[in-house]
Scaffold this motif. Structure first.
Motif, mmCIF file in Angstrom:
data_model
loop_
_atom_site.group_PDB
_atom_site.id
_atom_site.type_symbol
_atom_site.label_atom_id
_atom_site.label_comp_id
_atom_site.label_asym_id
_atom_site.label_seq_id
_atom_site.Cartn_x
_atom_site.Cartn_y
_atom_site.Cartn_z
ATOM 1 N N UNK A 1 95.737 84.902 89.754
ATOM 2 C CA UNK A 1 95.255 84.922 91.007
ATOM 3 C C UNK A 1 94.261 84.115 91.426
ATOM 4 N N UNK A 2 93.368 84.144 90.431
ATOM 5 C CA UNK A 2 92.009 82.921 90.460
ATOM 6 C C UNK A 2 92.494 81.759 90.306
ATOM 7 N N UNK A 3 93.624 81.555 89.445
ATOM 8 C CA UNK A 3 94.186 80.053 89.533
ATOM 9 C C UNK A 3 94.711 79.779 90.981
ATOM 10 N N UNK A 4 95.290 80.744 91.706
ATOM 11 C CA UNK A 4 95.932 80.451 92.851
ATOM 12 C C UNK A 4 95.100 80.264 93.838
ATOM 13 N N UNK A 5 93.850 80.884 93.816
ATOM 14 C CA UNK A 5 92.795 80.690 94.707
ATOM 15 C C UNK A 5 92.310 79.227 94.887
ATOM 16 N N UNK A 6 92.005 78.858 93.301
ATOM 17 C CA UNK A 6 91.420 77.488 93.109
ATOM 18 C C UNK A 6 92.447 76.327 93.493
ATOM 19 N N UNK A 7 93.667 76.429 93.268
ATOM 20 C CA UNK A 7 94.763 75.738 93.753
ATOM 21 C C UNK A 7 94.689 75.543 95.380
ATOM 22 N N UNK A 8 94.655 76.546 96.121
ATOM 23 C CA UNK A 8 94.658 76.566 97.541
ATOM 24 C C UNK A 8 93.226 76.029 98.136
ATOM 25 N N UNK A 9 92.342 76.055 97.315
ATOM 26 C CA UNK A 9 91.019 75.317 97.875
ATOM 27 C C UNK A 9 90.918 74.092 97.522
ATOM 28 N N UNK A 10 91.617 73.583 96.298
ATOM 29 C CA UNK A 10 91.707 72.176 95.833
ATOM 30 C C UNK A 10 92.856 71.773 95.264
ATOM 31 N N UNK A 11 94.033 71.389 96.297
ATOM 32 C CA UNK A 11 95.462 71.151 96.159
ATOM 33 C C UNK A 11 95.865 70.211 95.087
ATOM 34 N N UNK A 12 94.770 69.228 94.953
ATOM 35 C CA UNK A 12 95.042 68.196 93.932
ATOM 36 C C UNK A 12 94.722 68.592 92.359
ATOM 37 N N UNK A 13 94.115 69.887 92.374
ATOM 38 C CA UNK A 13 93.943 70.269 91.037
ATOM 39 C C UNK A 13 95.111 71.011 90.442
ATOM 40 N N UNK A 14 95.597 70.681 89.350
ATOM 41 C CA UNK A 14 96.865 71.298 88.826
ATOM 42 C C UNK A 14 96.407 72.307 88.033
ATOM 43 N N UNK A 15 97.217 73.622 87.912
ATOM 44 C CA UNK A 15 96.892 74.885 87.208
ATOM 45 C C UNK A 15 98.181 75.183 86.499
ATOM 46 N N UNK A 16 98.034 75.900 85.432
ATOM 47 C CA UNK A 16 98.807 76.542 84.432
ATOM 48 C C UNK A 16 98.386 78.025 83.884
ATOM 49 N N UNK A 17 99.238 79.171 84.097
ATOM 50 C CA UNK A 17 99.027 80.545 83.677
ATOM 51 C C UNK A 17 99.436 80.607 82.223
ATOM 52 N N UNK A 18 98.434 80.919 81.219
ATOM 53 C CA UNK A 18 98.739 81.099 80.081
ATOM 54 C C UNK A 18 97.801 82.073 79.230
ATOM 55 N N UNK A 19 98.272 82.977 78.511
ATOM 56 C CA UNK A 19 97.451 83.761 77.760
ATOM 57 C C UNK A 19 97.221 83.161 76.174
ATOM 58 N N UNK A 20 96.049 82.761 76.239
ATOM 59 C CA UNK A 20 95.584 82.077 74.959
ATOM 60 C C UNK A 20 95.601 82.655 73.564
ATOM 61 N N UNK A 21 95.934 84.032 73.707
ATOM 62 C CA UNK A 21 96.257 84.675 72.362
ATOM 63 C C UNK A 21 97.764 84.472 71.870
ATOM 64 N N UNK A 22 98.174 84.335 72.873
ATOM 65 C CA UNK A 22 99.779 84.031 72.519
ATOM 66 C C UNK A 22 100.060 82.359 72.047
ATOM 67 N N UNK A 23 100.007 82.442 70.705
ATOM 68 C CA UNK A 23 99.975 80.992 70.229
ATOM 69 C C UNK A 23 101.131 79.939 70.448
ATOM 70 N N UNK A 24 102.386 80.692 70.222
ATOM 71 C CA UNK A 24 103.596 79.705 70.530
ATOM 72 C C UNK A 24 103.563 79.430 72.174
ATOM 73 N N UNK A 25 103.469 80.196 72.878
ATOM 74 C CA UNK A 25 103.466 80.089 74.425
ATOM 75 C C UNK A 25 102.476 78.907 74.802
ATOM 76 N N UNK A 26 101.143 79.127 74.287
ATOM 77 C CA UNK A 26 100.145 78.130 74.478
ATOM 78 C C UNK A 26 100.529 76.787 74.099
#
Length: 244
Positions: A42-67
């Motif tokens: 949700x916070x990444x979505x708000x950031x992207x809406x305010x700054x469309x040129x900034x790229x975002x990605x959602x990841x749980x850094x505790x998940x080694x392989x997904x990260x």
């Protein structure tokens, strides 16, 4: 310094609130191509809406392989800021294995994981890159009720020194910033009570807590070619706390 960031690709973990958000927006203002990753969609979505040129990605850094999969898919970067972290406050006698494991997973293992992927791509692409790990004054001073936090940030300082040693021959610099309490939105809530803030403030010669931009400015410097001969250091942003 601003000319160095124009067109550079910078990855920031924990980039959608607090110091991370302040850094991401300042990098964008100075012409960088910024990617912010976080476990807060949700916070990444708000950031992207305010700054469309900034790229975002959602990841749980505790998940080694997904990260590893997600960071690898993002391509090569000129700079990396390992800003994501957690502060679990517990007295020594009440500290739990779960708190310790979470703190190490997010504050330490994620730094190693993300940095491995980014550094390998820097080497493959012959990029003289810069990595900044956000540590804390807690890595160098005992803070009451901060056992697992102090331990995790001390580990960040240690792996930073090893990273600087091993990545230096490839032209990659690695440093930490070590802030005192910073007045993010959360910081204001934590330190609002005089009973909590007075003891800490009494140990800071400048007599105040830090502001987000004061940490951001230091990170920007360490990322830039203005710090081209600085590697393996832990730079306090603490108003003199560690000098006392």
């Amino acid at each position: 310094m601003d000319k160095w960031f124009k067109g550079k690709r910078i990855l920031v973990t924990g980039g959608c609130q607090g110091i991370g958000q302040g850094l991401v927006t300042e990098l964008w203002k100075q012409g960088a191509n910024v990617v912010a990753i976080s476990n807060q969609p949700e916070n990444l979505k708000k950031l992207k809406q305010q700054y469309p040129c900034i790229d975002v990605a959602t990841v749980d850094l505790r998940n080694w392989e997904q990260t590893r999969e997600i960071v690898d898919s993002l391509g090569a970067f000129d700079g990396l800021v390992n800003n994501a972290g957690v502060a679990i406050i517990e007295p020594f006698l009440e500290a739990t294995p779960g708190s310790f494991d979470d703190s190490i997973s997010i504050n330490v293992k994620a730094v190693m994981n993300v940095s491995q992927i980014v550094a390998k791509k820097m080497i493959e692409n012959k990029i003289n890159g810069a990595i900044v790990n956000v540590s804390s004054q807690a890595s160098k001073a005992a803070l009451k009720d901060h056992l697992v936090y102090c331990a995790s940030k001390a580990a960040v300082d240690s792996i930073t020194r090893v990273m600087a040693l091993e990545l230096g021959p490839f032209g990659i610099r690695v440093n930490t910033v070590n802030p005192t309490a910073i007045m993010t939105e959360m910081g204001h809530k934590i330190w609002a009570e005089p009973s909590k803030s007075e003891t800490m403030l009494s140990k800071i010669p400048l007599g105040r807590f830090g502001e987000v931009h004061e940490v951001v400015n230091v990170i920007m410097f360490l990322l830039s070619n203005g710090a081209s001969m600085i590697s393996g250091v832990q730079l306090p942003v603490d108003g003199g706390f560690l000098a006392t």
